[in-house]
Design a protein around this motif. Sequence first.
Motif, PDB file in Angstrom:
ATOM      1  N   SER A   9     -12.113  -0.841   9.895  1.00 37.29           N
ATOM      2  CA  SER A   9     -11.815   0.021  10.725  1.00 37.29           C
ATOM      3  C   SER A   9     -10.287  -0.845  11.509  1.00 37.29           C
ATOM      4  N   ASN A  10     -10.926  -2.271  11.495  1.00 33.92           N
ATOM      5  CA  ASN A  10      -9.699  -2.148  12.554  1.00 33.92           C
ATOM      6  C   ASN A  10      -8.496  -2.317  11.871  1.00 33.92           C
ATOM      7  N   GLU A  11      -8.565  -2.219  10.643  1.00 32.16           N
ATOM      8  CA  GLU A  11      -6.666  -1.588  10.505  1.00 32.16           C
ATOM      9  C   GLU A  11      -6.664  -0.726  10.312  1.00 32.16           C
ATOM     10  N   LEU A  12      -7.576   1.019  10.423  1.00 30.49           N
ATOM     11  CA  LEU A  12      -7.255   1.724  10.379  1.00 30.49           C
ATOM     12  C   LEU A  12      -7.476   1.910  11.646  1.00 30.49           C
ATOM     13  N   PHE A  13      -8.188   1.069  13.276  1.00 32.65           N
ATOM     14  CA  PHE A  13      -7.615   1.619  14.208  1.00 32.65           C
ATOM     15  C   PHE A  13      -5.981   1.833  14.806  1.00 32.65           C
ATOM     16  N   ILE A  14      -6.191   0.130  13.842  1.00 27.84           N
ATOM     17  CA  ILE A  14      -4.408  -0.419  14.779  1.00 27.84           C
ATOM     18  C   ILE A  14      -3.261   0.201  14.088  1.00 27.84           C
ATOM     19  N   LEU A  15      -3.283   1.499  12.892  1.00 26.69           N
ATOM     20  CA  LEU A  15      -2.660   2.791  12.257  1.00 26.69           C
ATOM     21  C   LEU A  15      -2.896   3.215  12.795  1.00 26.69           C
ATOM     22  N   ILE A  16      -3.865   4.004  13.092  1.00 22.56           N
ATOM     23  CA  ILE A  16      -3.955   4.971  14.480  1.00 22.56           C
ATOM     24  C   ILE A  16      -3.703   5.145  15.033  1.00 22.56           C
ATOM     25  N   SER A  17      -3.785   3.995  16.107  1.00 22.97           N
ATOM     26  CA  SER A  17      -3.797   4.285  17.564  1.00 22.97           C
ATOM     27  C   SER A  17      -2.199   3.766  18.173  1.00 22.97           C
ATOM     28  N   GLY A  18      -1.343   3.164  16.992  1.00 22.06           N
ATOM     29  CA  GLY A  18      -0.278   2.975  16.404  1.00 22.06           C
ATOM     30  C   GLY A  18       0.775   3.578  16.718  1.00 22.06           C
ATOM     31  N   ILE A  19       0.010   4.693  15.947  1.00 22.01           N
ATOM     32  CA  ILE A  19       1.197   5.734  15.535  1.00 22.01           C
ATOM     33  C   ILE A  19       0.888   7.017  16.514  1.00 22.01           C
ATOM     34  N   ILE A  20      -0.390   6.729  17.353  1.00 18.24           N
ATOM     35  CA  ILE A  20      -0.553   7.974  17.946  1.00 18.24           C
ATOM     36  C   ILE A  20       0.173   7.762  19.210  1.00 18.24           C
ATOM     37  N   ALA A  21       0.254   6.746  19.923  1.00 16.76           N
ATOM     38  CA  ALA A  21       1.199   6.417  20.751  1.00 16.76           C
ATOM     39  C   ALA A  21       2.634   6.172  20.513  1.00 16.76           C
TER      40      ALA A  21
END
Length: 159
Positions: A9-21
Amino acid sequence: MPKDTAFNSNELFILISGIIAYVIIFLLPKRFTRQQTVTMLLIGIFISAFFDNTVCINPFNYYSVNDTPFVDFWDMLSFVMFGPFAYLFVYFYTGIGKNRSTYFFYISVWALISMFAEALAWHVGVYHYKNGYQLFFSLPIYLIVLTVTMVYYHIFIRR
């Protein structure tokens, strides 16, 4: 603490948040030069890396980032993920009406946004608090960082 090799979940959060931002930044109408944009992104990345690598090590050692106590690829990516915060902070500030109370209110709202983002990151395992550290301890750090970012805007970009 051995690294779990599974994508979690932490890696998924980093990827999704970064891409969205970064997509948000790409889609917003341009208000700054390329150099100003890159500088603001680098400020966000540097501040994230600086505080994570200061508060995470002795003598403080208040939290760890991601799955290991060592800086790894996902830690570096998490710093890059937080880069857009500085850009968006300045970007939205340029679009609001300003008076004397605007500065305090705007910085306070963004400090709360930052704490919410940190709470989400903590919840999914990007941050692991220890030695009594609690989320609200980050508030003074956010207030200082946002104030310094605002000063940067007024000195280097607005003029």
